[in-house]
Design an enzyme around this catalytic site. Structure first.
Site, PDB file in Angstrom:
ATOM      1  N   ASP A 192     -42.174  76.924 112.444  1.00  0.00           N
ATOM      2  CA  ASP A 192     -41.106  76.876 113.430  1.00  0.00           C
ATOM      3  C   ASP A 192     -40.751  75.403 113.661  1.00  0.00           C
ATOM      4  O   ASP A 192     -41.541  74.511 113.380  1.00  0.00           O
ATOM      5  CB  ASP A 192     -41.528  77.569 114.735  1.00  0.00           C
ATOM      6  CG  ASP A 192     -40.325  78.011 115.558  1.00  0.00           C
ATOM      7  OD1 ASP A 192     -39.203  77.573 115.257  1.00  0.00           O
ATOM      8  OD2 ASP A 192     -40.504  78.795 116.504  1.00  0.00           O
ATOM      9  N   GLU A 231     -35.516  80.261 124.984  1.00  0.00           N
ATOM     10  CA  GLU A 231     -36.864  79.702 124.794  1.00  0.00           C
ATOM     11  C   GLU A 231     -37.429  79.169 126.123  1.00  0.00           C
ATOM     12  O   GLU A 231     -37.204  79.755 127.170  1.00  0.00           O
ATOM     13  CB  GLU A 231     -36.835  78.643 123.697  1.00  0.00           C
ATOM     14  CG  GLU A 231     -36.314  79.226 122.366  1.00  0.00           C
ATOM     15  CD  GLU A 231     -36.467  78.281 121.189  1.00  0.00           C
ATOM     16  OE1 GLU A 231     -37.489  77.591 121.080  1.00  0.00           O
ATOM     17  OE2 GLU A 231     -35.544  78.245 120.349  1.00  0.00           O
TER      18      GLU A 231
HETATM   19  C1  BGC Z   1     -37.335  79.038 117.554  1.00  0.00           C
HETATM   20  C2  BGC Z   1     -37.230  80.006 116.409  1.00  0.00           C
HETATM   21  C3  BGC Z   1     -35.993  79.743 115.612  1.00  0.00           C
HETATM   22  C4  BGC Z   1     -35.969  78.294 115.186  1.00  0.00           C
HETATM   23  C5  BGC Z   1     -34.751  77.910 114.390  1.00  0.00           C
HETATM   24  C6  BGC Z   1     -37.120  77.624 117.133  1.00  0.00           C
HETATM   25  O1  BGC Z   1     -37.043  76.777 118.234  1.00  0.00           O
HETATM   26  O2  BGC Z   1     -38.606  79.170 118.150  1.00  0.00           O
HETATM   27  O3  BGC Z   1     -37.241  81.319 116.916  1.00  0.00           O
HETATM   28  O4  BGC Z   1     -35.959  80.587 114.509  1.00  0.00           O
HETATM   29  O5  BGC Z   1     -35.996  77.468 116.331  1.00  0.00           O
HETATM   30  O6  BGC Z   1     -33.637  77.782 115.179  1.00  0.00           O
HETATM   31  C1  BGC Z   2     -31.783  74.091 117.972  1.00  0.00           C
HETATM   32  C2  BGC Z   2     -32.489  75.419 118.097  1.00  0.00           C
HETATM   33  C3  BGC Z   2     -33.945  75.171 118.202  1.00  0.00           C
HETATM   34  C4  BGC Z   2     -34.231  74.203 119.326  1.00  0.00           C
HETATM   35  C5  BGC Z   2     -35.691  73.854 119.355  1.00  0.00           C
HETATM   36  C6  BGC Z   2     -32.089  73.245 119.163  1.00  0.00           C
HETATM   37  O1  BGC Z   2     -31.440  72.014 119.071  1.00  0.00           O
HETATM   38  O2  BGC Z   2     -30.422  74.240 117.793  1.00  0.00           O
HETATM   39  O3  BGC Z   2     -32.258  76.226 116.993  1.00  0.00           O
HETATM   40  O4  BGC Z   2     -34.616  76.354 118.355  1.00  0.00           O
HETATM   41  O5  BGC Z   2     -33.458  73.028 119.237  1.00  0.00           O
HETATM   42  O6  BGC Z   2     -36.019  72.947 120.372  1.00  0.00           O
END
Ligand code: BGC
Ligand code: BGC
Length: 857
Positions: free
Chosen positions: A332, A533
């Protein structure tokens, strides 16, 4: 629930000393670190071998082998690097030949959220052509593009956005879930993308978690069955249309235990026993892997204090060897950088643990790539581990037809933009909206409403598609969108208006609930604003804590004698006793997505009063009876004082004659709330906090090491036990600070409201030569709240451990916003200072006796 079966023991892993011979390589010196390994506990007892439907094909295996033999180390490592479209160019792809790349949430080709499908295809085509261009890297292996199509192709304008998973859980309809996944796969294929980071199979135990809505249920039953359906919908059926022309590669995520962290902390620690890890948190993998999912995403979370990205036991022994998964494990978002002893730029531990692809958005991809090559050459990573990773990646690519399918712009569905958001997909979404609604209260059988009446539609969710879509909708957080950002979609109000108009009634939109002519009934649409998140982590389940704006609206309408229907938009069950009391009917609508008109089809009857569509949703999450009931789940044994308001499986139908009391308990039991200390640092920073040195730029501290960055050096030292303290030496050459930082804003209101202090144990080594501040701050340095502690430090004896307690009120006075703290501890100065730090905690004042107490007016 501590595990008996998991013994923790310590092994010393000697780390690489990287020479700084190339500019791209990171220059961090890593000292020997301690690595905790969960012992191969009950591998055979707990984890079954799965009957995985996709069998290895000797022809494919041979092809993989022969490809591998021709590859250089550089080409192999490139397969393991997954950068993000904001951080690479097509020329980088040509030069390095990355095995895959992604676009993160809210990341678009040409950086434009309105980018049409043609822009997506153009980028996919250019990246693909660059990947098979061997002029620089000598490689012709096609790359693949991964995206978060987590409720439809949600980064693409005009796509069908299905209800978020929590709503799908309430409908309990695996066949419809499969159709949703199949429709998603098609919309993704139109844009030339190969691979989807879904389904999330978290079994969510504590609803304070900001990703609760990404989970189908608190219970593994639905999760296991849905995982199989989604994988089938995305990838097709094994031995039939598996990974065919209208299918994509799926990812079961996040392995493992993401839904079971302590306090529902995103990226936190799961302390379930090994048996519970399997019984609860592994069930989505049982379903998804059996159905043939070709990738698994490692989770940010830890299991018993150890980050999964660095766990050989979980990634290799359990997942690959025991369960028999032969696809690849993708990391991730810089998750490897959170493993003890790692940074985003360097992480031997993750490869050795079994990570096959590093998701490395940000500029870290380049040093990581060079470091990995050097680490293999130095013997810190066995070549056989690299070969295994690349074998898995190539196997999946061949299974997915990437070597034989035409290029992205020329595939069956590419460019058929009429598929994106087409009527058939929206019908599927609308059905899901209808089936996901859960009726919690329907006194005097107010619902379904006659459409021939005059209906007032109020609340800030009524005509707000962004709000009803939630996080992961065009933008990552789902914020910043207008209705016009969802072409083809309908708001909840629009649906109600249409049904009423067609039946000869009338629906009037009035967000604040004001009216000129008294309506027959009011529908109020309200609830949580979008988040994703850890941004959605909260510390109790009270709805609109501290600001009962919507409750006031409900009461105002009720006081005027108007029957009130509440439509509650949320990513989780919440404590809404007061709102329930103020409503005659109450529907949990979750996060329905773009087809808001599905709601009206259920809550409104036909013109003749007949039910139009029945209301059938049942709770896949227990609903709390007070705000601190954050972790009540199906199968728990309840006592009279501790039981959910609505149990798992609850949901009224229109035939049910059942009145809910209007006097549910609205009181808050303050004694249960927030009085337990929040530990920020004890031997090491406690999740979710990590330590950083800021001096001009910011750099993450590798615990157990000595590091100098700008004007500050940090060294692990012993106070009572090994490396339980840090020595900070500020050399006075520039401003510098030592910071504890969380990836996401943290809600510290509960501990603040309990009347607390920040207590830290320090030892002065060299007195300050300039002012020293201790600060709390929010994201992007907003709400920066410094408290000056120079006076106390200057008066302190040298070389003796002392406790300092700063009243949290001081930070509040200085402008801290306790609802969203990103750094609860920033110790900084422009002068010289030598200071050692050990424990750092937030705790109620009355429990603290400190040598130095800093009070504020
Ligand atoms: C998330 C994932 C996601 C990834 C890509 C991460 O922050 O935990 O679920 O697939 O970002 O965007
Ligand atoms: C991204 C997300 C990712 C996240 C993680 C964002 O900037 O676009 O996909 O999950 O950062 O911190």
């Amino acid at each position: 629930m501590k595990s008996n079966s998991v013994k923790l023991f310590t092994v010393s892993v000697s780390m690489v000393l990287l020479s700084a011979c190339t500019a791209e390589r990171s220059e961090i010196k890593q000292a020997p670190i301690e690595q905790k390994n969960a012992e191969i506990g009950d591998l055979e007892k707990v984890w079954p071998r799965l009957d995985i439907k996709v069998k290895q094909d000797p022809k494919i295996e041979l092809q993989v082998k022969s490809l591998l033999q021709q590859m250089s180390l550089e080409q192999k490592i490139a397969q393991m690097i997954q950068p993000e479209i904001r951080d690479i160019t097509v020329e980088d792809m040509r030069k390095y030949g990355f095995g895959s790349y992604l676009n993160g949430g809210g990341s678009f080709p040409t950086a434009d959220k309105k980018a049409p499908a043609s822009d997506w295809i153009n980028l996919a085509e250019a990246m693909y052509q660059a990947s098979i261009d061997d002029s620089i890297d000598g490689s012709t292996i096609p790359t693949m593009w991964g995206t978060d199509a987590v409720h439809g192709h949600n980064n693409v304008i005009g796509a069908t956005l299905f209800p978020h998973n929590i709503g799908l859980g309430a409908m309990n309809n695996p066949a419809l879930v499969e159709q949703i996944a199949a429709a998603t796969a098609k919309e993704v294929m139109v844009t030339g993308i190969d691979w989807v980071f879904a389904p999330t199979v978290a079994v969510v135990r504590d609803d304070r978690w900001g990703r609760t809505y990404e989970g189908y249920s608190e219970d593994p039953e639905i999760v296991r069955s849905y995982a199989a359906s989604v994988v089938k919908g995305l990838q097709g059926t094994v031995n039939h249309d598996f990974l065919g022309d209208s299918r994509v590669i799926s990812t079961v995520k996040h392995f493992i235990g993401d839904g079971g962290t302590e306090k529902g902390d995103d990226q936190g620690d799961n302390i379930a026993s090994e048996q519970a890890l399997f019984d609860l948190h592994a069930q989505g993998y049982v379903g998804g892997l059996t159905a043939g999912a070709q990738s698994v995403m490692a989770s940010f979370n830890s299991w018993h204090g150890k980050k999964n990205h660095g766990s050989k036991y979980l990634l290799t022994d359990v997942l690959k060897e025991r369960m028999g998964f032969d696809g690849f494990v993708v990391g991730d978002w810089n998750g490897h950088g959170q493993v003890a002893g790692c940074t985003n730029e360097s992480c031997v531990q993750a490869v050795n643990a079994g990570l096959d692809i590093f998701m490395v958005p940000t500029a870290a991809w380049k040093p990581l790539y060079h470091n990995l090559i050097a680490q293999v050459k130095a013997g810190d990573i066995e070549l056989s581990r690299i070969d295994d990773a690349v074998t898995r990646i190539l196997r999946v690519k061949i299974r997915a037809g990437l070597f034989t399918k035409p290029s992205p712009a020329n595939r069956l569905l590419s460019g058929k933009t009429e598929i994106i958001g087409n009527a058939q997909h929206r019908d599927v979404a609308r059905q899901a909206v209808r089936e996901s609604l859960v009726l919690l209260k329907n006194n005097d059988q107010l619902l379904p409403l006659s459409p021939t009446q005059t209906i007032l539609v109020a609340g800030d969710g009524a005509d707000n598609i962004g709000k009803q879509a939630g996080g992961w909708s065009i933008s990552w957080q789902g914020t910043g969108n207008k209705n016009t950002d969802f072409p083809g979609a309908t708001s909840i109000y629009q649906g109600i208006e249409q049904v009423a108009r067609q039946a000869g009634g009338q629906a009037n939109l009035s967000v604040d609930g004001s009216f000129t002519k008294k309506p027959d009934v009011a529908i109020v649409v309200f609830g949580e604003d979008p988040y994703a998140e850890g941004h959605g982590d909260i510390d109790n389940l009270e709805y609109q804590r501290g600001n009962k704006r919507d409750l006031a609206l409900l009461k105002r309408l009720k006081a005027q004698g108007i029957p009130v229907v509440s439509l509650f938009i949320s990513g989780r069950p919440m404590w809404v006793n007061a709102e329930l009391n103020a409503s005659d009917a109450f529907v949990a609508a979750w996060l329905p997505g773009t087809e808001g008109d599905g709601v009206a089809q259920v809550i409104m009857a036909k013109a003749d009063g007949e039910v139009n569509y029945p209301i059938t949703g049942k709770l896949s999450f227990s609903w709390p009876s007070h705000r601190d009931q954050t972790m009540i789940n199906r199968g728990d044994s309840y006592s009279e004082n501790h039981k959910p308001l609505f149990t798992y499986g609850y949901g009224l139908g229109y035939g049910d004659i059942k009145n809910l009391s209007n006097t549910l308990d609205e009181s808050v039991d303050a004694s249960t709330n927030g009085a337990s200390p929040v530990v920020l640092f004890e031997r090491a920073p406690k999740t979710p906090w990590r330590s950083f040195i800021s001096s001009g730029k910011q750099r993450q501290v590798i615990e157990s090491s000595q590091q100098t960055f700008g004007a500050l050096s940090v060294k692990a030292i012993d106070k009572v036990v090994q490396e339980d303290a840090r020595l900070l030496t500020f050399d006075g050459s520039a401003a510098a600070s030592y910071q504890l930082i969380s990836n996401f804003p943290e809600d510290l209101r509960a501990i603040d409201e309990a009347g607390s202090v920040l207590v830290t144990t320090i030892k002065l080594i060299k007195p300050p030569t300039a002012n020293v501040t201790l600060a709390m701050s929010c994201e992007h340095d907003a709400c920066d709240a410094p408290v000056d502690i120079t006076k106390q430090l200057s008066a302190m004896a040298i070389d003796s451990w002392q406790t300092v307690a700063v009243d949290l009120q001081c930070f509040n006075n200085a402008g801290a916003d306790m609802a969203k703290i990103v750094s609860p501890f920033t110790l900084g100065t422009v002068g010289k200072l030598g200071i050692a730090l050990s424990a750092i905690k937030l705790q109620p004042k009355k429990a603290v006796k400190a040598h130095w107490a800093i009070d504020c007016p």
